[in-house]
Design an enzyme around this catalytic site. Structure first.
Site, PDB file in Angstrom:
ATOM      1  N   GLU A 161     -22.588 -15.869 -38.062  1.00 16.57           N
ATOM      2  CA  GLU A 161     -22.192 -16.384 -39.946  1.00 16.57           C
ATOM      3  C   GLU A 161     -23.508 -16.364 -39.965  1.00 16.57           C
ATOM      4  O   GLU A 161     -24.028 -17.287 -40.316  1.00 16.57           O
ATOM      5  CB  GLU A 161     -21.696 -17.942 -39.442  1.00 16.57           C
ATOM      6  CG  GLU A 161     -20.071 -17.592 -39.266  1.00 16.57           C
ATOM      7  CD  GLU A 161     -18.852 -18.633 -38.722  1.00 16.57           C
ATOM      8  OE1 GLU A 161     -19.592 -19.994 -39.698  1.00 16.57           O
ATOM      9  OE2 GLU A 161     -17.627 -18.864 -38.190  1.00 16.57           O
ATOM     10  N   ASN A 203     -21.045 -11.773 -35.162  1.00 22.18           N
ATOM     11  CA  ASN A 203     -19.960 -11.744 -36.165  1.00 22.18           C
ATOM     12  C   ASN A 203     -20.027 -12.924 -37.241  1.00 22.18           C
ATOM     13  O   ASN A 203     -20.972 -13.524 -37.300  1.00 22.18           O
ATOM     14  CB  ASN A 203     -19.595 -13.172 -34.249  1.00 22.18           C
ATOM     15  CG  ASN A 203     -17.910 -13.381 -34.663  1.00 22.18           C
ATOM     16  OD1 ASN A 203     -16.956 -12.572 -34.908  1.00 22.18           O
ATOM     17  ND2 ASN A 203     -17.902 -14.955 -34.830  1.00 22.18           N
ATOM     18  N   HIS A 239     -10.103 -14.781 -40.100  1.00 24.17           N
ATOM     19  CA  HIS A 239      -8.471 -15.816 -40.942  1.00 24.17           C
ATOM     20  C   HIS A 239      -7.934 -15.750 -41.787  1.00 24.17           C
ATOM     21  O   HIS A 239      -8.796 -15.492 -42.749  1.00 24.17           O
ATOM     22  CB  HIS A 239      -9.821 -17.367 -40.166  1.00 24.17           C
ATOM     23  CG  HIS A 239     -10.618 -17.501 -38.988  1.00 24.17           C
ATOM     24  ND1 HIS A 239     -10.064 -18.218 -38.366  1.00 24.17           N
ATOM     25  CD2 HIS A 239     -11.934 -17.723 -39.352  1.00 24.17           C
ATOM     26  CE1 HIS A 239     -10.586 -18.017 -37.039  1.00 24.17           C
ATOM     27  NE2 HIS A 239     -12.105 -17.415 -37.863  1.00 24.17           N
ATOM     28  N   GLU A 266     -11.652 -13.841 -33.710  1.00 23.85           N
ATOM     29  CA  GLU A 266     -11.470 -15.250 -34.289  1.00 23.85           C
ATOM     30  C   GLU A 266      -9.811 -14.574 -34.731  1.00 23.85           C
ATOM     31  O   GLU A 266      -9.635 -15.684 -35.760  1.00 23.85           O
ATOM     32  CB  GLU A 266     -12.203 -16.012 -34.488  1.00 23.85           C
ATOM     33  CG  GLU A 266     -13.169 -16.048 -33.787  1.00 23.85           C
ATOM     34  CD  GLU A 266     -14.318 -16.770 -34.962  1.00 23.85           C
ATOM     35  OE1 GLU A 266     -13.823 -17.601 -35.457  1.00 23.85           O
ATOM     36  OE2 GLU A 266     -15.578 -16.456 -34.470  1.00 23.85           O
ATOM     37  N   ASP A 268      -6.310 -15.113 -36.349  1.00 25.63           N
ATOM     38  CA  ASP A 268      -5.132 -16.205 -36.592  1.00 25.63           C
ATOM     39  C   ASP A 268      -4.658 -15.663 -38.132  1.00 25.63           C
ATOM     40  O   ASP A 268      -5.435 -15.868 -39.766  1.00 25.63           O
ATOM     41  CB  ASP A 268      -5.549 -17.421 -36.429  1.00 25.63           C
ATOM     42  CG  ASP A 268      -6.468 -18.123 -36.767  1.00 25.63           C
ATOM     43  OD1 ASP A 268      -7.155 -17.723 -38.032  1.00 25.63           O
ATOM     44  OD2 ASP A 268      -7.958 -19.215 -36.474  1.00 25.63           O
TER      45      ASP A 268
END
Length: 457
Positions: A161, A203, A239, A266, A268
Site C-alpha cells: 500500500e 500489494n 475488497h 485479500e 472478500d
C-alpha cells in the site's frame, strides 16, 4: 488487511511441483472428475486457493478443520508484519509467525509472507525514526525477516500500500516514502538477496480496475522490469462489494503482459450479488495464465475484518455458502468469463482529516486517521507521549450509534460499540517523551467525528 493439497492427484501435484521448480506458470487440463475442495480444484489448473489465518484462531477446531480441508495456501494476517516481528529494534520475535508457518507446512500448504514493509503497523521505535536512520532500519528488517523464513515462503508482499488513493497515480506520503523515492526498489533488492527463491510482490488495494492508482503501480512495475529490479508479482487486494470492476480481467492481463504474476491476495466480497461476484472474480483469474492464485482474507464470516458484512465463503458456523459453490464450480470448470458480468460498483475509500485531542502535558495525546468505504472503515490511532515517558496508556473512543468494531491490532479493546477503551499491549506500552506508537481497528458503519482521548496509565 494472507488450502488441502493432499487431495490432489499425484500426477497433478508432480506437475505443479515441476512448474514451481522451473519458475513457470503451468496450466494442467481439468480432469474428468471434479475436485471437492477449493485447494484441490485450484491445483488442477496449477494455481493455489488460500486463506488469511490468525494464530489466535488455531485452537478453534472448526476453523482449523476448514483450513486443513479446503485451502492449499496460507497467509498470516498480522503475525509477520513489522510490529509483530521486530517490536524492539534489533530484537525479533517470530513465535506467532512460525506457528502459522509450521501449521501450514506440516499440512502440505504453501505460505505467502505478508508484509515486510508498510506505512502502518510499524513498531513505535520505527515511527520515531526518519531519513537515513529509518531507511537503514527498514532494509535491515527486510533482510532479517526474509532470511529467517528463507526457503519456506512462496511469495512475499515486500511492500504494501505505497500508492496514494485518488487521481494522482503517485506515491503515498509516509515516513518510508520520505527516505527517498527509491525505497521500494531498495526493499525488493534486499528481499531478493535474503531469499532468492521467494516470489517478490507489490500489494495494494483499490487497484482492481484500470484507474489512476493501478496505472501508477503499472508504471512502476514496467520501470522495474526494464531496469532489472527484482519484482515477480503484483497483488490485488480486491475488497469488493457486489461486483468487481468491468475491466478487472483486463487489468490483470496488462500486469501479466509486463512479465509478472498476478495474485489476488485479500479477496472478500459483500452484498447481495456475492455468489455471482466470487465466481466472476475466480473466472477472471483463471482466464489469465499468469494469475497464479487467490487468497480470501479470512475463513468464516465471523473471522472477517469486515464483520457484519459477511463477505467470505463460510458462515459463522463454518457452513459453506452459495459463494463457496460458485467458486468451486468455477475452479472445476477451468474458468469461462462472461462479457459484462462484472459491472463496476466499487467505491474508492475516502480519507477524512486526522483528528487530534488537546495536548496533555506530561500525559499523552491521540490522533486518528480513517480510511472509509461503503459500510466500513479502518482507523489508525497514534499515541504520542507528552513531556514525560509513558509506561502504559489508555485511549478512549466514542463510536457513533450503529458503528461496531470488527477487529483490531496492537491494542486491547474493552468492547465493540459505544465507548471503547483501548489499552496498550505488552510491546508498546513504553513510549519515550515526545515519541509515538500506533494501534488500529476496523469497523462497520461510520467513523465520522471519531475523537480519541488519551491518558497515561
Amino acid at each position: 488487511m494472507e488450502l488441502t493439497s493432499r487431495s490432489v492427484s499425484r500426477a497433478g501435484f508432480g506437475a505443479v511441483a515441476l512448474a514451481a521448480a522451473l519458475g513457470a506458470t503451468l496450466l494442467v487440463s481439468t480432469p474428468a472428475s471434479a475436485a471437492t475442495t477449493l485447494g484441490a480444484a485450484a491445483a488442477q489448473t496449477g494455481r493455489y486457493f488460500g486463506a488469511a489465518v490468525a494464530a489466535g484462531r488455531l485452537n478453534d477446531s472448526t476453523y482449523v478443520n476448514i483450513l486443513n480441508r479446503e485451502f492449499n495456501s496460507v497467509t498470516a494476517e498480522n503475525e509477520m508484519k513489522w510490529d509483530a516481528t521486530e517490536p524492539n529494534r534489533g530484537q525479533f520475535n517470530y513465535t506467532a509467525g512460525d506457528r502459522i508457518l509450521n501449521q501450514a507446512l506440516s499440512n502440505g500448504k504453501r505460505v505467502r509472507g505478508h508484509a515486510l514493509l508498510w506505512h502502518q503497523q510499524q513498531p513505535g521505535w520505527a515511527q520515531s525514526l526518519s531519513g537515513s536512520a529509518l531507511r537503514q532500519a527498514a532494509l535491515n528488517h527486510v533482510t532479517q525477516v526474509a532470511t529467517h523464513y528463507r526457503g519456506k515462503i512462496h511469495s512475499w508482499d515486500v511492500v504494501n500500500e505505497a500508492f496514494a488513493d485518488g487521481g494522482s497515480g503517485g506515491r503515498r506520503d509516509s515516513n518510508l516514502q520520505r527516505t527517498g523515492n527509491d525505497w521500494i526498489e531498495a526493499a525488493f533488492r534486499a528481499a531478493r538477496a535474503a531469499d532468492p527463491a521467494a516470489k517478490l510482490c507489490y500489494n495494494d488495494y483499490n487497484t482492481d480496475g484500470i484507474n489512476a492508482k493501478s496505472t501508477g503501480i503499472y508504471t512502476m512495475v514496467r520501470d522495474f522490469k526494464s531496469r532489472g529490479v527484482p519484482i515477480d508479482c503484483v497483488g490485488l487486494q480486491s475488497h469488493l462489494t457486489n461486483n468487481a470492476p468491468s475491466d478487472y480481467q483486463a487489468n490483470i492481463k496488462r500486469f501479466a503482459d509486463l512479465g509478472v504474476d498476478v495474485q489476488i491476495t485479500e479477496l472478500d466480497i459483500a452484498g447481495s450479488n456475492q455468489a455471482n461476484a466470487f465466481g466472476a472474480v475466480t473466472r477472471a483469474c483463471l482466464a489469465v495464465p499468469r494469475c497464479t492464485g487467490i487468497t480470501v482474507w479470512g475463513i468464516r464470516d465471523t473471522d472477517s475484518w469486515r464483520g457484519g458484512e459477511n463477505p467470505l465463503l463460510f458462515d459463522g458456523s463454518g457452513n459453506k455458502k452459495a459463494a463457496y459453490t460458485s467458486v468451486l464450480n468455477a475452479l472445476n470448470a477451468g474458468g469461462t468469463t462472461v462479457p459484462g458480468e462484472t459491472p463496476p460498483t466499487t467505491t474508492p475509500p475516502t480519507t477524512p482529516p486526522t483528528t487530534t485531542n488537546p495536548p496533555q502535558p506530561g500525559g499523552c495525546t491521540a490522533s486518528v486517521s480513517v480510511n472509509s468505504w461503503e459500510g466500513g472503515f479502518v482507523a489508525t490511532v497514534k499515541v504520542t507521549a507528552g513531556s514525560s515517558a509513558l509506561n502504559g496508556w489508555k485511549v478512549t473512543t466514542a463510536l457513533p450509534s450503529g458503528t461496531s468494531v470488527t477487529g483490531s491490532w496492537s491494542a486491547s479493546g474493552s468492547g465493540t460499540s459505544g465507548t471503547v477503551d483501548w489499552t496498550n499491549v505488552a510491546y508498546n506500552g513504553a513510549v519515550a517523551a515526545g515519541q509515538s506508537t500506533e494501534f488500529g481497528f476496523q469497523g462497520t458503519g461510520s467513523a465520522a467525528g471519531l475523537s480519541p482521548a488519551c491518558a497515561a496509565s
